[in-house]
Design a protein around this motif. Structure first.
Motif, PDB file in Angstrom:
ATOM      1  N   UNK A   9       0.719   1.577  -3.009  1.00  0.00           N
ATOM      2  CA  UNK A   9       1.647   2.624  -2.508  1.00  0.00           C
ATOM      3  C   UNK A   9       1.962   1.176  -0.642  1.00  0.00           C
ATOM      4  N   UNK A  10       1.750  -0.051  -1.520  1.00  0.00           N
ATOM      5  CA  UNK A  10       1.459  -1.218  -0.472  1.00  0.00           C
ATOM      6  C   UNK A  10       3.077  -1.757  -0.594  1.00  0.00           C
ATOM      7  N   UNK A  11       3.937  -1.846   0.127  1.00  0.00           N
ATOM      8  CA  UNK A  11       5.675  -2.345   0.101  1.00  0.00           C
ATOM      9  C   UNK A  11       5.130  -3.841  -0.680  1.00  0.00           C
ATOM     10  N   UNK A  12       4.456  -4.362  -0.224  1.00  0.00           N
ATOM     11  CA  UNK A  12       4.213  -5.678  -0.799  1.00  0.00           C
ATOM     12  C   UNK A  12       3.060  -5.923  -2.250  1.00  0.00           C
ATOM     13  N   UNK A  13       2.291  -4.776  -2.530  1.00  0.00           N
ATOM     14  CA  UNK A  13       1.559  -4.302  -3.376  1.00  0.00           C
ATOM     15  C   UNK A  13       0.074  -6.050  -2.528  1.00  0.00           C
ATOM     16  N   UNK A  14      -0.798  -6.159  -3.386  1.00  0.00           N
ATOM     17  CA  UNK A  14      -2.102  -6.344  -2.728  1.00  0.00           C
ATOM     18  C   UNK A  14      -1.548  -8.567  -2.524  1.00  0.00           C
ATOM     19  N   UNK A  15      -0.817  -9.110  -2.160  1.00  0.00           N
ATOM     20  CA  UNK A  15      -0.968 -10.205  -1.558  1.00  0.00           C
ATOM     21  C   UNK A  15      -1.025 -10.745  -0.887  1.00  0.00           C
ATOM     22  N   UNK A  16      -1.401 -11.884  -0.206  1.00  0.00           N
ATOM     23  CA  UNK A  16      -2.024 -12.723   0.601  1.00  0.00           C
ATOM     24  C   UNK A  16      -2.720 -11.567   1.970  1.00  0.00           C
ATOM     25  N   UNK A  17      -1.733 -11.462   2.740  1.00  0.00           N
ATOM     26  CA  UNK A  17      -2.608 -10.558   3.497  1.00  0.00           C
ATOM     27  C   UNK A  17      -2.794  -9.369   3.673  1.00  0.00           C
ATOM     28  N   UNK A  18      -1.929  -8.211   2.270  1.00  0.00           N
ATOM     29  CA  UNK A  18      -3.403  -7.111   1.701  1.00  0.00           C
ATOM     30  C   UNK A  18      -4.286  -7.369   1.337  1.00  0.00           C
ATOM     31  N   UNK A  19      -4.344  -8.670   0.327  1.00  0.00           N
ATOM     32  CA  UNK A  19      -5.622  -8.715  -0.499  1.00  0.00           C
ATOM     33  C   UNK A  19      -6.744  -9.063   1.090  1.00  0.00           C
ATOM     34  N   UNK A  20      -6.428  -9.993   1.373  1.00  0.00           N
ATOM     35  CA  UNK A  20      -7.392 -10.178   2.940  1.00  0.00           C
ATOM     36  C   UNK A  20      -8.102  -8.891   3.302  1.00  0.00           C
ATOM     37  N   UNK A  21      -7.141  -7.785   3.667  1.00  0.00           N
ATOM     38  CA  UNK A  21      -7.514  -6.814   4.349  1.00  0.00           C
ATOM     39  C   UNK A  21      -8.194  -5.763   3.256  1.00  0.00           C
ATOM     40  N   UNK A  22      -7.863  -5.476   2.331  1.00  0.00           N
ATOM     41  CA  UNK A  22      -8.554  -5.314   1.365  1.00  0.00           C
ATOM     42  C   UNK A  22     -10.223  -5.381   0.779  1.00  0.00           C
ATOM     43  N   UNK A  23     -10.184  -7.082   1.060  1.00  0.00           N
ATOM     44  CA  UNK A  23     -11.549  -7.708   0.329  1.00  0.00           C
ATOM     45  C   UNK A  23     -11.957  -7.584   1.839  1.00  0.00           C
ATOM     46  N   UNK A  24     -11.651  -7.359   3.099  1.00  0.00           N
ATOM     47  CA  UNK A  24     -12.278  -7.529   4.750  1.00  0.00           C
ATOM     48  C   UNK A  24     -13.196  -5.676   4.675  1.00  0.00           C
ATOM     49  N   UNK A  25     -12.320  -5.077   4.111  1.00  0.00           N
ATOM     50  CA  UNK A  25     -12.661  -3.906   4.208  1.00  0.00           C
ATOM     51  C   UNK A  25     -14.360  -3.315   3.057  1.00  0.00           C
ATOM     52  N   UNK A  26     -13.593  -4.144   2.192  1.00  0.00           N
ATOM     53  CA  UNK A  26     -14.673  -3.316   0.319  1.00  0.00           C
ATOM     54  C   UNK A  26     -16.302  -4.498   1.589  1.00  0.00           C
ATOM     55  N   UNK A  74     -14.673   4.763  -0.642  1.00  0.00           N
ATOM     56  CA  UNK A  74     -13.550   5.142  -1.850  1.00  0.00           C
ATOM     57  C   UNK A  74     -12.989   5.581  -0.511  1.00  0.00           C
ATOM     58  N   UNK A  75     -13.167   6.332  -0.113  1.00  0.00           N
ATOM     59  CA  UNK A  75     -12.156   6.726   0.704  1.00  0.00           C
ATOM     60  C   UNK A  75     -11.588   5.763   1.773  1.00  0.00           C
ATOM     61  N   UNK A  76     -11.977   4.901   2.664  1.00  0.00           N
ATOM     62  CA  UNK A  76     -11.297   4.033   3.180  1.00  0.00           C
ATOM     63  C   UNK A  76     -10.783   3.538   2.295  1.00  0.00           C
ATOM     64  N   UNK A  77     -11.285   2.320   0.777  1.00  0.00           N
ATOM     65  CA  UNK A  77      -9.986   2.139   0.351  1.00  0.00           C
ATOM     66  C   UNK A  77      -9.036   2.224  -0.288  1.00  0.00           C
ATOM     67  N   UNK A  78      -9.412   3.824  -0.466  1.00  0.00           N
ATOM     68  CA  UNK A  78      -7.898   4.558  -1.605  1.00  0.00           C
ATOM     69  C   UNK A  78      -6.688   4.540  -0.033  1.00  0.00           C
ATOM     70  N   UNK A  79      -7.935   5.285   0.782  1.00  0.00           N
ATOM     71  CA  UNK A  79      -6.035   4.449   2.384  1.00  0.00           C
ATOM     72  C   UNK A  79      -5.269   3.786   2.396  1.00  0.00           C
ATOM     73  N   UNK A  80      -6.258   2.624   2.503  1.00  0.00           N
ATOM     74  CA  UNK A  80      -5.560   1.667   2.228  1.00  0.00           C
ATOM     75  C   UNK A  80      -4.677   1.326   1.134  1.00  0.00           C
TER      76      UNK A  80
END
Length: 84
Positions: A9-26, A74-80
């Motif tokens: 439910x990310x407005x742009x999905x896992x595009x560059x900025x969101x992917x970077x944030x996801x990977x940083x959290x992971x 899991x909780x952190x990444x799922x919420x993101x």
């Protein structure tokens, strides 16, 4: 190992900025993180691998997390991915 299916439910999905944030959290957790879309899977800690999945808003993905801090990871990444 924890497994969950999520509709992104990310407005742009896992595009560059969101992917970077996801990977940083992971990467902040010691648990292994695997993200799958359809039959493709990638290491959730590698930016280019996650971007190769081409995850868009509304896509269903499966998140696999395994390790000593799997619950909080899991909780952190799922919420993101749910844009919370």
């Amino acid at each position: 190992m924890l497994v969950t299916k999520i509709t992104v439910q990310l407005p742009r999905g896992l595009q560059a900025r969101n992917t970077t944030t996801f990977v940083y959290k992971a990467r902040s957790f010691s648990s292994d993180v695997i993200l799958t879309k359809r039959n493709d899977s990638s290491n959730g800690k590698e930016i280019m691998k996650v971007m190769d999945l081409n995850v868009n808003n509304g896509d269903e993905v499966t998140l696999y997390v395994n390790g000593v801090d799997e619950k909080i990871s899991m909780d952190t990444l799922k919420n993101f991915l749910l844009n919370k």
